[in-house]
Each structure stands twice: as C-alpha cells, then as structure tokens.
Design an enzyme around this catalytic site. Sequence first.
Site, short mmCIF file in Angstrom:
data_model
loop_
_atom_site.label_atom_id
_atom_site.label_comp_id
_atom_site.label_asym_id
_atom_site.label_seq_id
_atom_site.Cartn_x
_atom_site.Cartn_y
_atom_site.Cartn_z
N GLY A 91 40.50 52.14 40.38
CA GLY A 91 41.75 51.53 39.98
C GLY A 91 41.67 50.01 40.12
O GLY A 91 40.71 49.46 40.67
N VAL A 94 40.08 43.15 37.68
CA VAL A 94 38.73 42.58 37.72
C VAL A 94 38.40 42.07 39.11
O VAL A 94 39.24 41.45 39.77
CB VAL A 94 38.61 41.42 36.71
CG1 VAL A 94 37.25 40.74 36.82
CG2 VAL A 94 38.83 41.92 35.30
N HIS A 97 31.57 41.26 43.09
CA HIS A 97 30.81 41.65 44.28
C HIS A 97 29.50 40.86 44.29
O HIS A 97 28.95 40.56 43.21
CB HIS A 97 30.47 43.14 44.27
CG HIS A 97 31.67 44.04 44.26
ND1 HIS A 97 32.67 43.94 45.20
CD2 HIS A 97 32.01 45.06 43.44
CE1 HIS A 97 33.59 44.87 44.95
NE2 HIS A 97 33.21 45.55 43.89
N CYS A 188 41.40 40.21 40.68
CA CYS A 188 42.40 41.28 40.70
C CYS A 188 43.57 40.99 39.77
O CYS A 188 44.66 41.56 39.94
CB CYS A 188 42.89 41.54 42.12
SG CYS A 188 41.56 42.00 43.27
#
Length: 239
Positions: A91, A94, A97, A188
């Site tokens: 869920g 964007v 990492h 996000c």
Amino acid sequence: MPGKTDRTVTLPSLPTGFHVLQAGRLSYEAGLAFQEKLIERRLHDADSEYLMLLEHDPVITLGRGSNQAHVRLPPDELSRQGIACHESSRGGDVTWHGPGQLVGYPILHMDQIGRDLHRYLRLLEQCLIQTLSAFGLQGERQAGKTGVWVGGRKIASIGIGVRRWISWHGFALNIAPDLRAFEAIVPCGLQDVTMTSLAVECANAPSRTTVEQQIIRAFAATFNLQHHGCHDLASFTQT
C-alpha cells in the site's frame, strides 16, 4: 443430547515467537523473492513468525496508491544515478530505499491481531516509536498519515501488503542515508514533507547493529512475541 455430534472446532494455536533474518544488502527483487518464500513457509509450517531486516540497493518503489508524477526524475536520469524503479504490491505511494536505511519485513499472520490492518499499521508505528525512544528521540504520529515523525520531520515510512492473511512488505527507518536521495521523489506523496534520520537527530548516531537490536526488542514487546534468534539467509535456508 445422546447421538448429537459435537461440532466444537479447536483452532490451531498461533506461534508465540519469531525468528529474525538479517539479510544484509539485497536488491529489491531479491527481497521480494525471499519474502514470498517465507510466506509459503509460514502458510505450511506455522512454527514461528518472521522479521526480515535488510538494506536495499538504491530503488524507488511505487505502491498501489502511487502517482507516477511523484517520481521527479525521468527514467534515463534514474538509470544514470543507478536507481532502480519498481511497482510494488504494498500500500501507499512512492518511496525510496537505499544504503543507510533499515528495512523491516514482518511475515506475520494477521490472526495475531484479529485481522485488523488498521491496528497492524498503528502497531508498526508503535514499534518504531519505541525504538526511537531508546535513542532519546520522541517519535510522533500525524493524523491521517502513516509513518513516524520526529519534530515534524519524517524518519520512518510504512507500506504493507497481505497475502492469505500473512503480512509482507513493512517499514523503512532512516539510520544514516544520504537524504538528498529523497529529492528524486515526492516522499509518500507528501508535497511539503522533510525527511530526516537518526544520524541527523541524534548527537551520537547509533550503529546499524544497535538499531537492529532495539527494533528486535521493540517488535517482541509490541506484538507480545518471544525472540527465537537471529539468522543470516544462508544458514536459515538450510534449516
């Protein structure tokens, strides 16, 4: 009543502990592949839950609710900088990492928390907040948003997936990444967010090993599970 069939069903008990897999640095694809192996293992051998801890090669992931416009760099520039880009079944929007970040993937049966995904997200936040407190930081939630902040700056992101009521994907805690990497995205999907890290917020930045130890303690306390030990991927695969 004589002759009446006893229809009482006894459900199998859930595991009371979890194993930690310290996977080191993996590509995003390799991390997904091993999560899928753990899901199958958990489905067919319910002896334990799992927490996979790792660091990814530089990658931008787009969750199920993502907007492609939240990736600010074109594909050729991402390639030039060595940043992969993948759609993800988790869920959220964007995220990035990469090196200096601790990624955690709990492989946990949702019956542990009553199959309540909202509660699960809040418990992951609680785990991260408890971890931050060990380093003198006050982790915070923000209403209507998922993740953890310190002083209004975002330090941890969360994006989950569930397959046959087994969780996968998870959280990313910034220990000491190059925060300029987040300039490639709208983190996000939050336009005005400022990203931060333990290295920025702490007077003495903790080591990755120390942060992992605190995450493990917090995970055990948050989900009321015993820690059954740490394994690397090679030794765990052989068990």
